[in-house]
Scaffold this active site. Structure first.
Site, PDB file in Angstrom:
ATOM      1  CB  THR A   1      12.525 -17.968  17.679  1.00 52.24           C
ATOM      2  OG1 THR A   1      13.936 -17.825  17.678  1.00 52.24           O
ATOM      3  CG2 THR A   1      12.194 -19.358  17.128  1.00 52.24           C
ATOM      4  CG  ASP A   2      16.569 -14.931  15.587  1.00 47.61           C
ATOM      5  OD1 ASP A   2      16.446 -15.888  16.389  1.00 47.61           O
ATOM      6  OD2 ASP A   2      17.439 -14.043  15.719  1.00 47.61           O
ATOM      7  CD  GLU A   3      17.308 -20.331  18.434  1.00 50.20           C
ATOM      8  OE1 GLU A   3      17.325 -21.573  18.333  1.00 50.20           O
ATOM      9  OE2 GLU A   3      17.625 -19.743  19.473  1.00 50.20           O
TER      10      GLU A   3
ATOM     11  CB  THR B   1       9.104 -27.736  17.871  1.00 48.76           C
ATOM     12  OG1 THR B   1       9.919 -26.940  18.748  1.00 48.76           O
ATOM     13  CG2 THR B   1       9.525 -29.195  17.971  1.00 48.76           C
ATOM     14  CE  LYS B   2       8.423 -20.473  18.857  1.00 48.98           C
ATOM     15  NZ  LYS B   2       7.295 -20.085  19.743  1.00 48.98           N
TER      16      LYS B   2
ATOM     17  CE1 TYR C   1      12.093 -22.477  21.121  1.00 49.74           C
ATOM     18  CE2 TYR C   1      14.074 -21.617  20.065  1.00 49.74           C
ATOM     19  CZ  TYR C   1      12.818 -21.407  20.624  1.00 49.74           C
ATOM     20  OH  TYR C   1      12.298 -20.139  20.677  1.00 49.74           O
TER      21      TYR C   1
ATOM     22  N   GLY D   1      25.639 -28.865  17.421  1.00 46.71           N
ATOM     23  CA  GLY D   1      24.966 -28.189  16.293  1.00 46.71           C
ATOM     24  C   GLY D   1      24.832 -26.692  16.476  1.00 46.71           C
TER      25      GLY D   1
END
Ligand code: NAD
Ligand code: DAU
Length: 334
Positions: free
Chosen positions: A123-125, A153-154, A150, A275
């Site tokens: 993901t881009d996150e 962890t990615k 999330y 956040g």
């Protein structure tokens, strides 16, 4: 004789199921096996249209013996399986560490042992967020700066993949994609939540002022890019997938309301996400230039209209999930 035997983890989830559908439709010489533990986010029903063409194994991606056995029978693995919803990660991060970190480690050990090609879906996150008013976008060289349980962890999973490439020569690629929309997305997520709120007589819910920006891409475009990377990508590389679809949440909310024949002000402002990342934006030029990939869905409003039509026509798929999701949101003041 199959051209490729493909193992798809998380293939009963939103993007994975669309990936499996597209693969069966467009690549009849690819044998597809799906490994999915069918969490609340996975659904056997999402694979019903391809049930005759696909083998679904119900199992956990952290089950090393099972993953090793399945990988040994495959030529390539596309790894979608993950816990994916930021609000759930804030409430309980444990399953995110388990599936996203330990699950990816388990897949990496299996592809290392059996020398099998891996594409890891991320993901881009992982890059954190950008200021609202800036012109800069994420590129392959943007430093990792995740904000949530999330995305951290990615990010951890991506770093494991990079280390396994460097240390063990694992044949892997990584893609980091922006926000997907389309059919079969769980009603906990922003776009399907608002559509199904309207369809069930509830008011749509906007976090905060709705100024946060997401970079929307149709799920079929994400998946066509994954296929392009799987077949033509350079091993060891990271590719950013995006379709230049930046919009703030308020604009998306108003577009949904208008397309569904409601007043554009017919929604509630609710408690903001802790956040809350301000803005994601992908610079997809490396993917465009190096692999010649382009998105097919360039008209967001048209894609949104088709997505609304799909939810209108498929209440039997999402209806059983809706009340529980809204009860959880209500408990969080959202
Ligand atoms: P999703 O939550 O809809 O589906 C996830 C799937 O993984 C489900 O079928 C679930 O049952 C399965 N799963 C979860 N834990 C598992 C486990 N321990 N073992 C086996 N299967 C398990 O997610 P999605 O939106 O389809 O996302 C798929 C992937 O794409 C994820 O890796 C996500 O990080 C990434 N991604 C998503 C987006 C997006 O906008 N949705 C954007 C970029 C990247
Ligand atoms: O950027 C890629 C990521 O996109 C993926 O990695 C994640 O798995 C996926 O869930 C998605 O994350 P977001 O947090 O951006 O998506 P979500 O649909 O949860 O929310 C989109 C935006 O809408 C976000 O700014 C929060 C806001 N929102 C969300 C919900 C559920 C609302 O305003 N109201 C809502 O009811």
């Amino acid at each position: 004789m199959w051209a490729m035997r493909l193992l798809v983890t998380g293939g009963a989830g939103f993007i994975g199921a669309n990936f499996v559908h597209a693969t069966v439709r467009e690549r009849p010489d690819v044998q597809v096996s799906v490994l999915d533990s069918l969490t609340y986010a996975g659904s056997r029903e999402s694979l019903v249209p391809v049930a005759e063409d696909v083998r679904l194994i119900e199992g956990d991606v952290t089950d090393a013996a099972l993953v090793s056995a399945l990988v040994s029978e495959a030529d390539a693995v596309v790894h979608f399986a993950a816990e994916t919803h930021v609000d759930n990660a804030l409430a309980d991060p444990a399953p995110f560490v388990h599936t996203n970190v330990v699950g990816t480690f388990t897949v990496l050990e299996a592809v290392r042992r059996h020398d099998v090609r891996l594409h890891h879906v991320s993901t881009d996150e992982v890059y954190g967020d950008l200021p609202l008013d800036a012109a800069d976008r994420f590129t392959e060289s943007t430093p990792y700066h995740p904000s949530s349980p999330y995305s951290s962890t990615k990010a951890a999973a991506d770093l494991l993949v990079r280390a396994w490439v460097r240390s063990y020569g694992v044949a892997a690629t990584i893609s980091n994609c922006s926000n997907n929309y389309g059919p079969y997305q769980h009603v906990e997520k922003f776009i399907p939540r608002q559509i199904t709120n309207i369809l069930t007589g509830r008011r749509p819910k906007l976090y905060g002022r709705g100024a946060n920006v997401r970079d929307w891409i149709h799920v079929d475009d994400h998946n066509s890019a994954v296929w392009r990377i799987l077949t033509d990508g350079t091993l060891g590389r990271t590719y950013l997938i995006g379709a230049e679809g930046e919009r703030d949440n308020l604009t998306v909310m108003r577009t949904i309301l208008r397309l569904m024949g409601r007043s554009e002000d017919d929604f509630d402002h609710v408690t903001d996400r802790a956040g809350h990342d301000l803005r994601y934006a992908i610079d997809p030029s490396a993917l465009y230039q190096e692999l010649g990939w382009r998105p097919g869905h360039t008209d967001f409003e048209q894609g949104l209209r088709a997505t609304i039509d799909w939810y209108e026509a498929n209440e039997s798929w999402w209806g059983p999930l809706k009340n529980a999701v809204e009860a959880t949101y209500a408990g969080r003041g959202q």
